[in-house]
Design a protein around this motif. Structure first.
Motif, PDB file in Angstrom:
ATOM      1  N   SER A   6       2.012  -0.453   0.989  1.00 51.10           N
ATOM      2  CA  SER A   6       0.853  -1.136   0.422  1.00 51.10           C
ATOM      3  C   SER A   6      -0.191  -0.098   0.026  1.00 51.10           C
ATOM      4  N   GLY A   7      -1.239  -0.576  -0.625  1.00 49.38           N
ATOM      5  CA  GLY A   7      -2.346   0.310  -0.947  1.00 49.38           C
ATOM      6  C   GLY A   7      -2.452   0.722  -2.390  1.00 49.38           C
ATOM      7  N   GLY A   8      -1.491   0.329  -3.213  1.00 47.04           N
ATOM      8  CA  GLY A   8      -1.563   0.666  -4.624  1.00 47.04           C
ATOM      9  C   GLY A   8      -2.637  -0.129  -5.337  1.00 47.04           C
ATOM     10  N   GLY A   9      -2.877   0.243  -6.574  1.00 47.92           N
ATOM     11  CA  GLY A   9      -3.871  -0.459  -7.365  1.00 47.92           C
ATOM     12  C   GLY A   9      -4.270   0.355  -8.568  1.00 47.92           C
ATOM     13  N   THR A  32      13.213  10.818   9.597  1.00 48.61           N
ATOM     14  CA  THR A  32      12.383  11.550   8.659  1.00 48.61           C
ATOM     15  C   THR A  32      11.801  10.536   7.691  1.00 48.61           C
ATOM     16  N   MET A  33      10.502  10.607   7.478  1.00 51.08           N
ATOM     17  CA  MET A  33       9.810   9.647   6.628  1.00 51.08           C
ATOM     18  C   MET A  33       9.338  10.349   5.362  1.00 51.08           C
ATOM     19  N   GLY A  34       9.481   9.649   4.237  1.00 53.99           N
ATOM     20  CA  GLY A  34       9.113  10.281   2.978  1.00 53.99           C
ATOM     21  C   GLY A  34       8.445   9.320   2.018  1.00 53.99           C
ATOM     22  N   TRP A  35       7.851   9.894   0.997  1.00 59.89           N
ATOM     23  CA  TRP A  35       7.263   9.144  -0.111  1.00 59.89           C
ATOM     24  C   TRP A  35       7.913   9.598  -1.416  1.00 59.89           C
ATOM     25  N   PHE A  36       8.227   8.623  -2.250  1.00 62.15           N
ATOM     26  CA  PHE A  36       8.777   8.862  -3.571  1.00 62.15           C
ATOM     27  C   PHE A  36       8.004   8.008  -4.569  1.00 62.15           C
ATOM     28  N   ARG A  37       8.191   8.284  -5.829  1.00 58.77           N
ATOM     29  CA  ARG A  37       7.637   7.424  -6.863  1.00 58.77           C
ATOM     30  C   ARG A  37       8.624   7.346  -8.018  1.00 58.77           C
ATOM     31  N   GLN A  38       8.461   6.289  -8.784  1.00 56.49           N
ATOM     32  CA  GLN A  38       9.316   6.102  -9.952  1.00 56.49           C
ATOM     33  C   GLN A  38       8.504   5.465 -11.063  1.00 56.49           C
ATOM     34  N   ALA A  91       2.878   5.066 -11.412  1.00 61.51           N
ATOM     35  CA  ALA A  91       4.268   4.806 -11.024  1.00 61.51           C
ATOM     36  C   ALA A  91       4.276   3.801  -9.883  1.00 61.51           C
ATOM     37  N   ARG A  92       5.472   3.382  -9.535  1.00 52.12           N
ATOM     38  CA  ARG A  92       5.637   2.603  -8.303  1.00 52.12           C
ATOM     39  C   ARG A  92       5.976   3.600  -7.200  1.00 52.12           C
ATOM     40  N   TYR A  93       5.261   3.500  -6.111  1.00 49.52           N
ATOM     41  CA  TYR A  93       5.394   4.422  -4.996  1.00 49.52           C
ATOM     42  C   TYR A  93       6.134   3.756  -3.842  1.00 49.52           C
ATOM     43  N   TYR A  94       7.099   4.494  -3.294  1.00 52.61           N
ATOM     44  CA  TYR A  94       7.956   3.974  -2.243  1.00 52.61           C
ATOM     45  C   TYR A  94       7.874   4.854  -0.992  1.00 52.61           C
ATOM     46  N   CYS A  95       7.853   4.206   0.167  1.00 52.22           N
ATOM     47  CA  CYS A  95       8.098   4.950   1.393  1.00 52.22           C
ATOM     48  C   CYS A  95       9.569   4.783   1.751  1.00 52.22           C
ATOM     49  N   ALA A  96      10.112   5.763   2.432  1.00 50.79           N
ATOM     50  CA  ALA A  96      11.530   5.776   2.744  1.00 50.79           C
ATOM     51  C   ALA A  96      11.766   6.442   4.093  1.00 50.79           C
ATOM     52  N   ALA A  97      12.918   6.138   4.684  1.00 57.32           N
ATOM     53  CA  ALA A  97      13.239   6.686   6.002  1.00 57.32           C
ATOM     54  C   ALA A  97      14.691   7.123   6.036  1.00 57.32           C
ATOM     55  N   ALA A  98      14.924   8.288   6.650  1.00 58.20           N
ATOM     56  CA  ALA A  98      16.267   8.842   6.799  1.00 58.20           C
ATOM     57  C   ALA A  98      16.526   9.096   8.272  1.00 58.20           C
ATOM     58  N   THR A 109      19.332  10.799   0.432  1.00 60.40           N
ATOM     59  CA  THR A 109      19.288  11.064   1.872  1.00 60.40           C
ATOM     60  C   THR A 109      18.740   9.875   2.648  1.00 60.40           C
ATOM     61  N   TYR A 110      17.897   9.105   2.011  1.00 60.24           N
ATOM     62  CA  TYR A 110      17.155   8.045   2.684  1.00 60.24           C
ATOM     63  C   TYR A 110      17.901   6.713   2.584  1.00 60.24           C
ATOM     64  N   GLU A 111      18.128   6.077   3.724  1.00 61.69           N
ATOM     65  CA  GLU A 111      18.879   4.826   3.702  1.00 61.69           C
ATOM     66  C   GLU A 111      17.986   3.600   3.777  1.00 61.69           C
ATOM     67  N   SER A 112      16.717   3.791   4.094  1.00 61.29           N
ATOM     68  CA  SER A 112      15.805   2.650   4.182  1.00 61.29           C
ATOM     69  C   SER A 112      14.650   2.858   3.210  1.00 61.29           C
ATOM     70  N   TRP A 113      14.318   1.788   2.485  1.00 60.45           N
ATOM     71  CA  TRP A 113      13.260   1.859   1.476  1.00 60.45           C
ATOM     72  C   TRP A 113      12.342   0.650   1.583  1.00 60.45           C
ATOM     73  N   GLY A 114      11.057   0.909   1.377  1.00 60.99           N
ATOM     74  CA  GLY A 114      10.125  -0.189   1.225  1.00 60.99           C
ATOM     75  C   GLY A 114      10.217  -0.755  -0.172  1.00 60.99           C
ATOM     76  N   GLN A 115       9.460  -1.804  -0.419  1.00 63.59           N
ATOM     77  CA  GLN A 115       9.539  -2.502  -1.706  1.00 63.59           C
ATOM     78  C   GLN A 115       8.749  -1.806  -2.804  1.00 63.59           C
ATOM     79  N   GLY A 116       7.929  -0.839  -2.420  1.00 64.68           N
ATOM     80  CA  GLY A 116       7.142  -0.116  -3.403  1.00 64.68           C
ATOM     81  C   GLY A 116       5.782  -0.757  -3.634  1.00 64.68           C
ATOM     82  N   THR A 117       4.855   0.086  -4.015  1.00 66.48           N
ATOM     83  CA  THR A 117       3.509  -0.380  -4.357  1.00 66.48           C
ATOM     84  C   THR A 117       3.093   0.321  -5.642  1.00 66.48           C
ATOM     85  N   LEU A 118       2.526  -0.434  -6.572  1.00 65.41           N
ATOM     86  CA  LEU A 118       2.240   0.079  -7.906  1.00 65.41           C
ATOM     87  C   LEU A 118       0.889   0.778  -7.953  1.00 65.41           C
ATOM     88  N   VAL A 119       0.904   1.992  -8.471  1.00 68.01           N
ATOM     89  CA  VAL A 119      -0.316   2.758  -8.686  1.00 68.01           C
ATOM     90  C   VAL A 119      -0.499   2.957 -10.183  1.00 68.01           C
TER      91      VAL A 119
END
Length: 123
Positions: A6-9, A32-38, A91-98, A109-119
């Protein structure tokens, strides 16, 4: 593990934003926790990660000096604090976990993904 970002806008160029990711407690000791964007038409891009073991942090060049990944295990939250935002950060920003992840940059590497939040960075 289930992740919720959450937190996009909409933010003006030069502005700041803090993205949040809610995760289960065990994520902070085993993942391991990460942030990605698309962005539309682009591949998913690594931004930052924090390792499960020593809590070392890793950043993409695009985030160095502008982004900070923060873990708050006490509240089961992961954050990405960004400053100096530019239109190309839109972009849409995603948190992820490996699970026990040791390679931080690859999305596969990451098998778990959040739904993303749009920035959206625009004036």
């Amino acid at each position: 593990v289930q992740l919720q970002a959450s937190g996009g806008g909409l933010v003006q160029p030069g502005g700041s934003l803090r993205l949040s990711c809610k995760a289960p407690a065990r994520a902070f000791s085993e993942y391991t926790m990460g942030w990605f964007r698309q962005a539309p038409g682009s591949e998913r891009e690594f931004l930052a990660a924090i390792s499960w073991s020593l809590h070392n942090t890793f950043y993409a060049d695009s985030m160095k000096g502008r982004g900070t990944i923060v873990r708050d295990a006490g509240n089961n939250m992961l954050y990405l604090q960004m400053t100096g935002l530019k239109p190309e950060d839109t972009a849409r920003y995603y948190c992820a976990a490996a699970h026990y992840g040791t390679e931080y940059h690859g999305a596969s590497t990451y098998e778990s993904w959040g739904q993303g939040t749009l920035v959206t960075v625009s004036s």
